[in-house]
Design an enzyme around this catalytic site. Sequence first.
Site, mmCIF file in Angstrom:
data_model
loop_
_atom_site.group_PDB
_atom_site.id
_atom_site.type_symbol
_atom_site.label_atom_id
_atom_site.label_comp_id
_atom_site.label_asym_id
_atom_site.label_seq_id
_atom_site.Cartn_x
_atom_site.Cartn_y
_atom_site.Cartn_z
ATOM 1 N N LYS A 83 1.019 -0.935 -0.234
ATOM 2 C CA LYS A 83 -0.195 -0.248 -0.398
ATOM 3 C C LYS A 83 1.045 1.066 -0.048
ATOM 4 O O LYS A 83 0.786 2.004 -0.531
ATOM 5 C CB LYS A 83 -1.242 0.330 1.360
ATOM 6 C CG LYS A 83 -1.938 -1.431 1.545
ATOM 7 C CD LYS A 83 -2.791 -0.765 2.135
ATOM 8 C CE LYS A 83 -2.010 -0.956 4.218
ATOM 9 N NZ LYS A 83 -1.118 -2.477 4.049
ATOM 10 N N ARG A 105 -9.615 1.469 9.008
ATOM 11 C CA ARG A 105 -8.997 -0.326 9.257
ATOM 12 C C ARG A 105 -9.843 -1.168 9.863
ATOM 13 O O ARG A 105 -10.213 -2.758 10.765
ATOM 14 C CB ARG A 105 -7.858 0.121 10.614
ATOM 15 C CG ARG A 105 -6.557 0.208 10.102
ATOM 16 C CD ARG A 105 -5.706 -1.080 9.357
ATOM 17 N NE ARG A 105 -4.773 -1.112 9.654
ATOM 18 C CZ ARG A 105 -3.740 -0.656 10.021
ATOM 19 N NH1 ARG A 105 -3.448 0.345 8.965
ATOM 20 N NH2 ARG A 105 -2.212 -0.790 9.949
ATOM 21 N N ARG A 118 11.938 -5.073 5.279
ATOM 22 C CA ARG A 118 11.723 -3.830 4.955
ATOM 23 C C ARG A 118 12.583 -3.557 5.609
ATOM 24 O O ARG A 118 12.643 -3.323 6.526
ATOM 25 C CB ARG A 118 9.944 -3.469 5.491
ATOM 26 C CG ARG A 118 10.120 -1.597 4.365
ATOM 27 C CD ARG A 118 7.923 -1.545 5.173
ATOM 28 N NE ARG A 118 8.081 -2.153 6.104
ATOM 29 C CZ ARG A 118 6.353 -2.557 6.466
ATOM 30 N NH1 ARG A 118 5.477 -1.234 5.386
ATOM 31 N NH2 ARG A 118 5.689 -2.263 7.307
ATOM 32 N N ARG A 130 11.746 -1.142 11.194
ATOM 33 C CA ARG A 130 10.500 -0.611 11.788
ATOM 34 C C ARG A 130 10.115 -1.657 13.038
ATOM 35 O O ARG A 130 10.862 -3.153 13.168
ATOM 36 C CB ARG A 130 8.927 -1.019 11.524
ATOM 37 C CG ARG A 130 8.548 0.698 10.693
ATOM 38 C CD ARG A 130 7.785 0.823 9.730
ATOM 39 N NE ARG A 130 5.909 -0.068 9.910
ATOM 40 C CZ ARG A 130 5.416 -0.426 9.483
ATOM 41 N NH1 ARG A 130 4.729 -0.245 8.485
ATOM 42 N NH2 ARG A 130 4.331 -0.642 10.065
ATOM 43 N N ARG A 177 -0.378 -8.764 13.273
ATOM 44 C CA ARG A 177 -0.936 -7.468 12.611
ATOM 45 C C ARG A 177 -2.031 -7.857 12.448
ATOM 46 O O ARG A 177 -3.157 -7.256 11.364
ATOM 47 C CB ARG A 177 0.002 -6.781 11.483
ATOM 48 C CG ARG A 177 0.464 -5.855 13.037
ATOM 49 C CD ARG A 177 1.743 -5.252 12.472
ATOM 50 N NE ARG A 177 2.191 -4.926 11.175
ATOM 51 C CZ ARG A 177 3.318 -4.415 10.140
ATOM 52 N NH1 ARG A 177 4.444 -4.594 10.877
ATOM 53 N NH2 ARG A 177 3.059 -3.432 9.431
HETATM 54 P P1 AP5 Z 1 4.725 -1.883 2.073
HETATM 55 O O1 AP5 Z 1 4.624 -1.092 0.832
HETATM 56 O O2 AP5 Z 1 5.232 -0.933 3.090
HETATM 57 O O3 AP5 Z 1 3.429 -2.249 2.312
HETATM 58 P P2 AP5 Z 1 2.499 -1.599 3.407
HETATM 59 O O4 AP5 Z 1 0.851 -2.027 2.774
HETATM 60 O O5 AP5 Z 1 2.260 -0.027 3.541
HETATM 61 O O6 AP5 Z 1 3.092 -2.343 4.843
HETATM 62 P P3 AP5 Z 1 2.489 -1.529 6.164
HETATM 63 O O7 AP5 Z 1 3.078 -2.265 7.126
HETATM 64 O O8 AP5 Z 1 3.236 -0.356 6.147
HETATM 65 O O9 AP5 Z 1 1.166 -1.755 6.117
HETATM 66 P P4 AP5 Z 1 0.490 -1.631 7.816
HETATM 67 O O10 AP5 Z 1 -1.221 -1.599 7.211
HETATM 68 O O11 AP5 Z 1 0.501 -2.739 8.712
HETATM 69 O O12 AP5 Z 1 1.346 -0.673 8.275
HETATM 70 P P5 AP5 Z 1 0.307 1.107 8.861
HETATM 71 O O13 AP5 Z 1 2.014 1.915 8.915
HETATM 72 O O14 AP5 Z 1 -0.232 1.395 8.550
HETATM 73 O O15 AP5 Z 1 5.554 -2.884 1.255
HETATM 74 C C1 AP5 Z 1 6.649 -4.043 2.341
HETATM 75 C C2 AP5 Z 1 7.547 -4.216 1.708
HETATM 76 O O16 AP5 Z 1 6.993 -4.977 0.694
HETATM 77 C C3 AP5 Z 1 8.686 -3.079 1.669
HETATM 78 O O17 AP5 Z 1 9.715 -3.778 2.084
HETATM 79 C C4 AP5 Z 1 8.256 -2.915 -0.153
HETATM 80 O O18 AP5 Z 1 9.798 -2.184 -0.773
HETATM 81 C C5 AP5 Z 1 8.325 -4.708 -0.208
HETATM 82 N N1 AP5 Z 1 7.370 -4.779 -1.859
HETATM 83 C C6 AP5 Z 1 6.327 -3.517 -2.358
HETATM 84 N N2 AP5 Z 1 5.702 -4.114 -3.379
HETATM 85 C C7 AP5 Z 1 6.845 -5.365 -3.171
HETATM 86 C C8 AP5 Z 1 7.138 -5.969 -4.721
HETATM 87 N N3 AP5 Z 1 5.925 -5.644 -5.660
HETATM 88 N N4 AP5 Z 1 7.088 -6.757 -5.015
HETATM 89 C C9 AP5 Z 1 8.580 -7.195 -3.900
HETATM 90 N N5 AP5 Z 1 8.509 -6.311 -2.848
HETATM 91 C C10 AP5 Z 1 7.798 -5.146 -2.148
HETATM 92 O O19 AP5 Z 1 0.412 0.327 10.272
HETATM 93 C C11 AP5 Z 1 1.168 -0.019 11.627
HETATM 94 C C12 AP5 Z 1 0.293 0.571 12.981
HETATM 95 O O20 AP5 Z 1 -0.295 1.659 12.855
HETATM 96 C C13 AP5 Z 1 -0.648 -1.095 12.743
HETATM 97 O O21 AP5 Z 1 -0.076 -1.837 13.117
HETATM 98 C C14 AP5 Z 1 -1.535 -0.526 13.769
HETATM 99 O O22 AP5 Z 1 -1.454 -0.565 15.396
HETATM 100 C C15 AP5 Z 1 -1.557 1.449 13.959
HETATM 101 N N6 AP5 Z 1 -2.945 1.820 12.805
HETATM 102 C C16 AP5 Z 1 -2.363 2.376 11.547
HETATM 103 N N7 AP5 Z 1 -3.629 2.566 10.904
HETATM 104 C C17 AP5 Z 1 -4.573 2.406 11.521
HETATM 105 C C18 AP5 Z 1 -5.731 3.113 12.058
HETATM 106 N N8 AP5 Z 1 -6.456 3.553 10.764
HETATM 107 N N9 AP5 Z 1 -6.523 2.615 12.718
HETATM 108 C C19 AP5 Z 1 -6.088 1.869 13.883
HETATM 109 N N10 AP5 Z 1 -4.844 1.629 13.771
HETATM 110 C C20 AP5 Z 1 -4.011 1.932 13.204
#
Ligand code: AP5
Length: 216
Positions: free
Chosen positions: A13, A88, A127, A161, A172
């Site tokens: 994402k 979420r 990552r 991270r 998660r």
């Molecule tokens: P990346 O693009 O970073 O993936 P992502 O989908 O953004 O993953 P996240 O871990 O950031 O999502 P998340 O939803 O768990 O975390 P968030 O920060 O929102 O890609 C991942 C890896 O794969 C990278 O190394 C990239 O280089 C690689 N990659 C990408 N595309 C690729 C491809 N095509 N081929 C190979 N490799 C590839 O949330 C974190 C925490 O915050 C949550 O756990 C929660 O505690 C809190 N939080 C955030 N938002 C909320 C909310 N709305 N409500 C409640 N809690 C929340």
Amino acid sequence: MDLILFGPPGAGKGTQAKILVEKLGIPQISTGDMMRAERASGSELGNKFAHYMTQGLLVPDELVLELFAQRLEKPDAKEGAIFDGFPRTVDQADALDAILSKLGRRVDHVIALQVPVESIVERIVGRRVCLSCGQTYHMRYSPPPPSGECVSCGSTDIVQRKDDTEEKVRTRFEAYEENTFPILAHYEPTGVVEKVDGLGEVEDITGRILSALGKN
Ligand code: AP5
């Protein structure tokens, strides 16, 4: 255009959102990035976020919604935004619909990135992130340069991270399945959900998303 980039942790994402910002001319709103910035500031609110995030649990809706609503009010989001990691929960989706409706807008597209769980664990554990500008790397697929300097900003603060361990990813993913996955059923009746294969080269996935949006 108001677009939700939907998918489990590690689905890509954030990677795709950063590219789509340029292609679509609307900002990325990542609640995860905003919470990490708040944590880095050392504020009381940031400490509350940390309590949940370090365990891989969702932050309670009331804390998220205020942060989100304030961000959406900023002028750069007047014409729409890319929502990354938000909503979420179904309650967050209801709140988003209500906020957009007051602005005469609606969720136009939900792009649901499809990635199997084995790939998710590999992506997350590999990552690395630049603390200075948020540029994302993967130790196997897109490693940082040998100099250790970020390709975007030159900083050497490229780290893993704290919630990117295999154990935390599984927690998660469980939170995703239980609380976040049902959001698709919330939006499906409105015909805005497009499922997109999230495996393959990053630019190929961008192409699939743009096709789903009718942009190429
Ligand atoms: P990346 O693009 O970073 O993936 P992502 O989908 O953004 O993953 P996240 O871990 O950031 O999502 P998340 O939803 O768990 O975390 P968030 O920060 O929102 O890609 C991942 C890896 O794969 C990278 O190394 C990239 O280089 C690689 N990659 C990408 N595309 C690729 C491809 N095509 N081929 C190979 N490799 C590839 O949330 C974190 C925490 O915050 C949550 O756990 C929660 O505690 C809190 N939080 C955030 N938002 C909320 C909310 N709305 N409500 C409640 N809690 C929340």
